[in-house]
Design an enzyme around this catalytic site. Sequence first.
Site, PDB file in Angstrom:
ATOM      1  N   PHE A 152      50.741  21.468  62.659  1.00  0.00           N
ATOM      2  CA  PHE A 152      50.413  20.385  61.307  1.00  0.00           C
ATOM      3  C   PHE A 152      51.369  21.034  60.132  1.00  0.00           C
ATOM      4  CE2 PHE A 152      47.831  24.111  60.323  1.00  0.00           C
ATOM      5  CZ  PHE A 152      47.815  24.348  59.060  1.00  0.00           C
ATOM      6  N   LYS A 176      55.150  14.691  70.575  1.00  0.00           N
ATOM      7  CA  LYS A 176      53.518  14.877  70.375  1.00  0.00           C
ATOM      8  C   LYS A 176      53.521  15.557  69.140  1.00  0.00           C
ATOM      9  CE  LYS A 176      50.185  16.698  70.585  1.00  0.00           C
ATOM     10  NZ  LYS A 176      49.433  16.855  69.525  1.00  0.00           N
ATOM     11  N   GLU A 179      47.927  16.070  65.694  1.00  0.00           N
ATOM     12  CA  GLU A 179      47.297  15.099  65.239  1.00  0.00           C
ATOM     13  C   GLU A 179      46.437  15.120  63.932  1.00  0.00           C
ATOM     14  OE1 GLU A 179      46.532  17.552  66.991  1.00  0.00           O
ATOM     15  OE2 GLU A 179      44.741  18.359  66.990  1.00  0.00           O
ATOM     16  N   CYS A 284      54.773  29.563  59.086  1.00  0.00           N
ATOM     17  CA  CYS A 284      54.991  30.751  59.951  1.00  0.00           C
ATOM     18  C   CYS A 284      55.750  31.753  59.360  1.00  0.00           C
ATOM     19  CB  CYS A 284      55.314  30.075  61.237  1.00  0.00           C
ATOM     20  SG  CYS A 284      57.257  29.655  61.037  1.00  0.00           S
ATOM     21  N   GLU A 384      46.626  36.715  62.196  1.00  0.00           N
ATOM     22  CA  GLU A 384      47.370  35.699  61.265  1.00  0.00           C
ATOM     23  C   GLU A 384      46.184  34.750  60.629  1.00  0.00           C
ATOM     24  OE1 GLU A 384      49.293  32.395  63.081  1.00  0.00           O
ATOM     25  OE2 GLU A 384      50.906  32.351  61.760  1.00  0.00           O
TER      26      GLU A 384
HETATM   27  P1  NAD Z   1      48.303  24.713  67.175  1.00  0.00           P
HETATM   28  O1  NAD Z   1      48.713  25.579  68.229  1.00  0.00           O
HETATM   29  O2  NAD Z   1      46.776  24.572  66.861  1.00  0.00           O
HETATM   30  O3  NAD Z   1      48.839  23.136  67.508  1.00  0.00           O
HETATM   31  C1  NAD Z   1      49.970  22.855  67.753  1.00  0.00           C
HETATM   32  C2  NAD Z   1      50.090  21.733  68.782  1.00  0.00           C
HETATM   33  O4  NAD Z   1      49.359  22.003  69.949  1.00  0.00           O
HETATM   34  C3  NAD Z   1      49.381  20.591  68.294  1.00  0.00           C
HETATM   35  O5  NAD Z   1      50.397  19.399  68.329  1.00  0.00           O
HETATM   36  C4  NAD Z   1      48.145  20.588  68.681  1.00  0.00           C
HETATM   37  O6  NAD Z   1      47.602  19.101  68.849  1.00  0.00           O
HETATM   38  C5  NAD Z   1      48.317  21.026  70.178  1.00  0.00           C
HETATM   39  N1  NAD Z   1      47.153  21.851  70.308  1.00  0.00           N
HETATM   40  C6  NAD Z   1      45.915  22.200  69.732  1.00  0.00           C
HETATM   41  N2  NAD Z   1      44.927  22.749  70.445  1.00  0.00           N
HETATM   42  C7  NAD Z   1      45.492  22.422  71.652  1.00  0.00           C
HETATM   43  C8  NAD Z   1      44.869  22.885  72.897  1.00  0.00           C
HETATM   44  N3  NAD Z   1      43.857  23.480  72.870  1.00  0.00           N
HETATM   45  N4  NAD Z   1      45.566  22.708  74.164  1.00  0.00           N
HETATM   46  C9  NAD Z   1      46.684  21.689  73.972  1.00  0.00           C
HETATM   47  N5  NAD Z   1      47.217  21.455  72.774  1.00  0.00           N
HETATM   48  C10 NAD Z   1      46.708  21.703  71.656  1.00  0.00           C
HETATM   49  O7  NAD Z   1      48.922  25.183  65.915  1.00  0.00           O
HETATM   50  P2  NAD Z   1      48.713  24.455  64.360  1.00  0.00           P
HETATM   51  O8  NAD Z   1      47.416  25.013  64.035  1.00  0.00           O
HETATM   52  O9  NAD Z   1      48.969  23.233  64.451  1.00  0.00           O
HETATM   53  O10 NAD Z   1      49.972  25.367  63.847  1.00  0.00           O
HETATM   54  C11 NAD Z   1      49.819  26.557  62.974  1.00  0.00           C
HETATM   55  C12 NAD Z   1      50.328  27.667  63.919  1.00  0.00           C
HETATM   56  O11 NAD Z   1      51.795  27.536  64.162  1.00  0.00           O
HETATM   57  C13 NAD Z   1      50.556  29.114  63.253  1.00  0.00           C
HETATM   58  O12 NAD Z   1      50.004  29.942  64.236  1.00  0.00           O
HETATM   59  C14 NAD Z   1      52.050  29.159  62.789  1.00  0.00           C
HETATM   60  O13 NAD Z   1      52.499  30.572  62.681  1.00  0.00           O
HETATM   61  C15 NAD Z   1      52.827  28.629  63.990  1.00  0.00           C
HETATM   62  N6  NAD Z   1      54.003  28.082  63.731  1.00  0.00           N
HETATM   63  C16 NAD Z   1      54.967  28.854  64.293  1.00  0.00           C
HETATM   64  C17 NAD Z   1      56.410  28.517  63.675  1.00  0.00           C
HETATM   65  C18 NAD Z   1      57.488  29.331  64.138  1.00  0.00           C
HETATM   66  O14 NAD Z   1      58.584  28.736  64.129  1.00  0.00           O
HETATM   67  N7  NAD Z   1      57.144  30.387  64.885  1.00  0.00           N
HETATM   68  C19 NAD Z   1      56.482  27.533  63.098  1.00  0.00           C
HETATM   69  C20 NAD Z   1      55.417  26.687  62.296  1.00  0.00           C
HETATM   70  C21 NAD Z   1      54.069  27.142  62.764  1.00  0.00           C
END
Ligand code: NAD
Length: 499
Positions: A152, A176, A179, A284, A384
Amino acid sequence: MTMIPTVKLLIDGEFVESTTSEWRDVIDPATQTVLARVPMCSAEEVGRAVAAARAAFPAWRNTAISERARVFLRLQALIREHMEDLASTLTREQGKTLADARGDVFRGLEVVEHAAAVGTLQMGEFAENVAGGVDTYAIRQPLGVCAGITPFNFPAMIPLWMFPMACVLGNTFVLKPSEQDPLTPMKLAELAQRAGLPPGVLNVVHGGPEAVNAICDHPDIKAISFVGSVHVGTHVWQRGTQNGKRVQAMLGAKNHAVFLPDAQREQSLNALVGAAFGAAGQRCMALTVAVLVGQAREWVPEIVARAKTLRVNAGHEAEADIGPLITPHAKQRVQQLIERGVAEGARLELDGRNYQVPGYERGNFVGPTIFSGVKPEMNIYREEIFGPVLCLVEVDTLDQAIAFINANPYGNGTAIFTQSGAAARKFQNEVDVGQVGINVPIPVPVPFFSFTGSRGSRLGDLGPYGKEVVRFYTHTKTVTARWFDDAVTSGQVNTTISL
Ligand code: NAD
């Protein structure tokens, strides 16, 4: 009563309504206004998107490189033209300030520009006479259908890390997006259609675990790019690789900035405050731990004073420096972690809990928060936080600072602030972190390099964009060739070509 719009799917060049029975609200985090409803797609809908991508692949992979690149040349122009609309949509659904939203779009735009110039990156290699009359050459071919799952916090930049490079290399794609803020990615998908991406080359589905698992399991998907949390990314990496796919997973972070006493104080502390609290800490690459070396430990009051000047407000308000967190749950989680930090004995120098913004009483705001005296075993250090919370740690030497950072499980980004070239070089050499800044707080590389990460911050060998992603989205085929031509070798054929 006003109708709440639904977020469409993009399948085979058409924006279509989902047939799912499960929907979620897309909510403005500053006001809790419902902006749209997003479908939680079933595996069957993901399958339709994959089928469209598969059908589009044979023609797209054989489309001339320069013709594919021209689509992205047009897309970059369209993104520039629609910058303000993209940024304001992004601010509404994600919460970050308009300036940050423009930055989010701009960093993605740079990848689109790079995609438009992909030609030389796609070239293979050639060696003449590897044996008598035999040549060997290596060609890079697209994989087929690739997929991207995005978080997000950068709803423009991260989708743009993925589909432009995958598609310009001749692959077709299923995206994808998160959401929680799917409206910006949908606007980008619309612009990509207008730029001339043929039907089925880019498809978009929405949803959560069911859609993600369908992507991990679908036999026609060859590679998955994931950016998000450690928990979900590890699941996607394990499930995807078990199914024989390439997976690159860029994960969570805990980023440290080291301050040596010789650092340019004014610029360094301004950089710290911007990088710790900007985008409400939901980056991140946010600098969430400052390691104060030696006399730099005396700078705590100045850091606190600077943080107090930041203005917390709805992202579209002109005077906002920090917007809200993405959800009420995220706010509650961050506030609980702050409470935990207090209970564990860290000194709360600045408390951003229960922050009220007049006119936006329902917003998910947390003000800048600073702890000093933070120890490695505390939860505020181990987790984090993904909110505007800065942990201050004090050490005596640069060696101790490096050892401290290398003992943390994450390795996404780090920075050192100093005027000593020798100290900076030692740091760059010894620190085990993917992105290193030297007097640069958030060293996200430009797209002709690749984004990287080490230890717990990434799974898979090749990172997004740049040369690494060209390798990720293509496979190498080597050809060893010999041509038999009796007429040529016997001298009966005139081999001189007249022009
Ligand atoms: P998230 O892991 O909750 O979601 C990422 C994706 O996975 C979304 O599309 C979501 O719909 C899906 N998802 C969520 N829960 C799921 C599940 N149980 N099963 C399958 N799919 C699922 O991450 P977020 O909260 O959207 O983003 C924040 C995180 O992303 C932080 O940890 C941040 O550090 C990381 N991030 C990392 C980088 C990088 O380049 N290393 C860049 C941006 C964000």
